[in-house]
Design a protein around this motif. Structure first.
Motif, PDB file in Angstrom:
ATOM      1  N   CYS A  63       0.834  -1.205   0.000  1.00  0.00           N
ATOM      2  CA  CYS A  63       0.000   0.000   0.000  1.00  0.00           C
ATOM      3  C   CYS A  63       0.868   1.255   0.000  1.00  0.00           C
ATOM      4  N   ALA A  64       0.249   2.378  -0.281  1.00  0.00           N
ATOM      5  CA  ALA A  64       0.974   3.655  -0.372  1.00  0.00           C
ATOM      6  C   ALA A  64       1.681   3.991   0.932  1.00  0.00           C
ATOM      7  N   ILE A  65       1.034   3.677   2.054  1.00  0.00           N
ATOM      8  CA  ILE A  65       1.649   4.004   3.352  1.00  0.00           C
ATOM      9  C   ILE A  65       2.948   3.236   3.541  1.00  0.00           C
ATOM     10  N   SER A  66       2.916   1.937   3.245  1.00  0.00           N
ATOM     11  CA  SER A  66       4.117   1.124   3.480  1.00  0.00           C
ATOM     12  C   SER A  66       5.254   1.554   2.560  1.00  0.00           C
ATOM     13  N   GLN A  67       4.934   1.866   1.316  1.00  0.00           N
ATOM     14  CA  GLN A  67       5.978   2.268   0.373  1.00  0.00           C
ATOM     15  C   GLN A  67       6.496   3.669   0.695  1.00  0.00           C
ATOM     16  N   ALA A  68       5.599   4.566   1.051  1.00  0.00           N
ATOM     17  CA  ALA A  68       6.007   5.928   1.397  1.00  0.00           C
ATOM     18  C   ALA A  68       6.870   5.920   2.653  1.00  0.00           C
ATOM     19  N   SER A  69       6.504   5.086   3.606  1.00  0.00           N
ATOM     20  CA  SER A  69       7.269   5.018   4.844  1.00  0.00           C
ATOM     21  C   SER A  69       8.674   4.497   4.587  1.00  0.00           C
ATOM     22  N   ALA A  70       8.785   3.464   3.749  1.00  0.00           N
ATOM     23  CA  ALA A  70      10.104   2.922   3.415  1.00  0.00           C
ATOM     24  C   ALA A  70      10.937   3.973   2.687  1.00  0.00           C
ATOM     25  N   SER A  71      10.300   4.682   1.766  1.00  0.00           N
ATOM     26  CA  SER A  71      10.998   5.704   0.989  1.00  0.00           C
ATOM     27  C   SER A  71      11.525   6.822   1.892  1.00  0.00           C
ATOM     28  N   LEU A  72      10.662   7.323   2.746  1.00  0.00           N
ATOM     29  CA  LEU A  72      11.066   8.388   3.672  1.00  0.00           C
ATOM     30  C   LEU A  72      12.157   7.900   4.616  1.00  0.00           C
ATOM     31  N   MET A  73      12.008   6.668   5.078  1.00  0.00           N
ATOM     32  CA  MET A  73      12.996   6.109   6.000  1.00  0.00           C
ATOM     33  C   MET A  73      14.389   6.093   5.358  1.00  0.00           C
ATOM     34  N   THR A  74      14.457   5.635   4.114  1.00  0.00           N
ATOM     35  CA  THR A  74      15.779   5.551   3.483  1.00  0.00           C
ATOM     36  C   THR A  74      16.378   6.943   3.303  1.00  0.00           C
ATOM     37  N   GLY A  91      11.288   7.282  18.386  1.00  0.00           N
ATOM     38  CA  GLY A  91      10.395   8.433  18.353  1.00  0.00           C
ATOM     39  C   GLY A  91       9.243   8.224  17.389  1.00  0.00           C
ATOM     40  N   PHE A  92       9.561   7.683  16.224  1.00  0.00           N
ATOM     41  CA  PHE A  92       8.539   7.447  15.204  1.00  0.00           C
ATOM     42  C   PHE A  92       7.520   6.423  15.686  1.00  0.00           C
ATOM     43  N   ARG A  93       8.033   5.335  16.289  1.00  0.00           N
ATOM     44  CA  ARG A  93       7.125   4.288  16.758  1.00  0.00           C
ATOM     45  C   ARG A  93       6.168   4.831  17.820  1.00  0.00           C
ATOM     46  N   ALA A  94       6.708   5.652  18.708  1.00  0.00           N
ATOM     47  CA  ALA A  94       5.851   6.231  19.742  1.00  0.00           C
ATOM     48  C   ALA A  94       4.775   7.113  19.111  1.00  0.00           C
ATOM     49  N   LYS A  95       5.160   7.865  18.083  1.00  0.00           N
ATOM     50  CA  LYS A  95       4.187   8.760  17.452  1.00  0.00           C
ATOM     51  C   LYS A  95       3.083   8.001  16.731  1.00  0.00           C
ATOM     52  N   VAL A  96       3.433   6.934  16.027  1.00  0.00           N
ATOM     53  CA  VAL A  96       2.397   6.236  15.268  1.00  0.00           C
ATOM     54  C   VAL A  96       1.541   5.334  16.144  1.00  0.00           C
ATOM     55  N   LEU A 118       3.307  10.630   8.264  1.00  0.00           N
ATOM     56  CA  LEU A 118       2.898   9.242   8.491  1.00  0.00           C
ATOM     57  C   LEU A 118       2.214   9.044   9.833  1.00  0.00           C
ATOM     58  N   THR A 119       2.305  10.042  10.697  1.00  0.00           N
ATOM     59  CA  THR A 119       1.810   9.820  12.053  1.00  0.00           C
ATOM     60  C   THR A 119       0.287   9.850  12.128  1.00  0.00           C
ATOM     61  N   GLY A 120      -0.360  10.235  11.018  1.00  0.00           N
ATOM     62  CA  GLY A 120      -1.819  10.191  10.981  1.00  0.00           C
ATOM     63  C   GLY A 120      -2.359   8.778  11.143  1.00  0.00           C
ATOM     64  N   VAL A 121      -1.517   7.767  10.900  1.00  0.00           N
ATOM     65  CA  VAL A 121      -1.992   6.385  10.983  1.00  0.00           C
ATOM     66  C   VAL A 121      -2.376   5.990  12.402  1.00  0.00           C
ATOM     67  N   LYS A 122      -1.980   6.786  13.373  1.00  0.00           N
ATOM     68  CA  LYS A 122      -2.294   6.370  14.746  1.00  0.00           C
ATOM     69  C   LYS A 122      -3.795   6.283  14.998  1.00  0.00           C
ATOM     70  N   TYR A 124      -5.658   4.828  12.903  1.00  0.00           N
ATOM     71  CA  TYR A 124      -6.053   3.607  12.191  1.00  0.00           C
ATOM     72  C   TYR A 124      -5.101   2.474  12.556  1.00  0.00           C
ATOM     73  N   PRO A 125      -5.386   1.783  13.674  1.00  0.00           N
ATOM     74  CA  PRO A 125      -4.443   0.792  14.200  1.00  0.00           C
ATOM     75  C   PRO A 125      -3.937  -0.203  13.156  1.00  0.00           C
ATOM     76  N   ALA A 126      -4.786  -0.588  12.194  1.00  0.00           N
ATOM     77  CA  ALA A 126      -4.351  -1.565  11.200  1.00  0.00           C
ATOM     78  C   ALA A 126      -3.244  -1.006  10.307  1.00  0.00           C
ATOM     79  N   ARG A 127      -3.242   0.318  10.152  1.00  0.00           N
ATOM     80  CA  ARG A 127      -2.236   0.925   9.265  1.00  0.00           C
ATOM     81  C   ARG A 127      -0.902   1.165   9.957  1.00  0.00           C
ATOM     82  N   VAL A 128      -0.886   1.055  11.270  1.00  0.00           N
ATOM     83  CA  VAL A 128       0.363   1.290  11.994  1.00  0.00           C
ATOM     84  C   VAL A 128       1.434   0.318  11.515  1.00  0.00           C
ATOM     85  N   LYS A 129       1.009  -0.920  11.250  1.00  0.00           N
ATOM     86  CA  LYS A 129       1.966  -1.928  10.789  1.00  0.00           C
ATOM     87  C   LYS A 129       2.489  -1.614   9.398  1.00  0.00           C
ATOM     88  N   CYS A 130       1.661  -0.985   8.576  1.00  0.00           N
ATOM     89  CA  CYS A 130       2.120  -0.552   7.253  1.00  0.00           C
ATOM     90  C   CYS A 130       3.229   0.488   7.412  1.00  0.00           C
TER      91      CYS A 130
END
Ligand code: ZN
Length: 151
Positions: A63-74, A91-96, A118-122, A124-130
């Motif tokens: 999904c867009a969230i998982s790919q965007a998160s990986a992209s931003l992370m790198t 810090g990121f994990r605490a925020k999401v 990305l912190t908007g996913v908090k 939507y618990p299912a999206r946190v894993k994305c």
């Protein structure tokens, strides 16, 4: 344009045009991440130079969230030390997850801010894993690889 739209645009942009989307032929570390709940898959490649991240890249689909998160992370982790990477993930994990975020070391404040979209996913618990999949894969790579599942 309000902040929500801006964040949405950033996620869509990174999701559609992921940065550092490439395999490394001889990474010092790599690992696969799988989020069965959503079907996201990433492989994260890391090349360390001492305790500094000389290169970090990924490949994957989902999904867009998982790919965007990986992209931003790198983008954010490149050039960082392992200690800095750890602080950013904490810090990121605490925020999401909506948890109590540890204080961000001053030099990392700009990077943490870049993760805000990305912190908007908090909500939507299912999206946190994305959103955390790539980070878990990054951690797993440093621990020696294999596949990490977000469960
Ligand atoms: Zn997903």
């Amino acid at each position: 344009m309000d902040l929500r739209d801006l964040y949405q645009d950033i996620i869509l942009d990174h999701g559609q045009h992921p940065r550092n989307f490439r395999k490394q032929e001889q990474p010092s570390h790599f690992a696969n991440g799988h989020n069965p709940l959503c079907g996201d898959r990433v492989t994260v490649y890391v090349t360390l130079d001492g305790d500094r991240i000389r290169d970090v890249s990924f490949q994957g689909r989902g999904c867009a969230i998982s790919q965007a998160s990986a992209s931003l992370m790198t983008e954010i982790l490149k050039g960082k030390t392992l200690a800095e990477a750890e602080a950013l993930f904490a810090g990121f994990r605490a925020k999401v997850t909506g948890g109590e975020a540890p204080p961000t070391p001053a030099p990392l404040e700009d990077d943490m801010e870049r993760l805000e979209p990305l912190t908007g996913v908090k909500s939507y618990p299912a999206r946190v894993k994305c959103a955390t999949l790539a980070w878990h894969a990054f951690e797993a790579a440093l621990r020696g690889g294999a596949t990490v599942k977000t469960e």
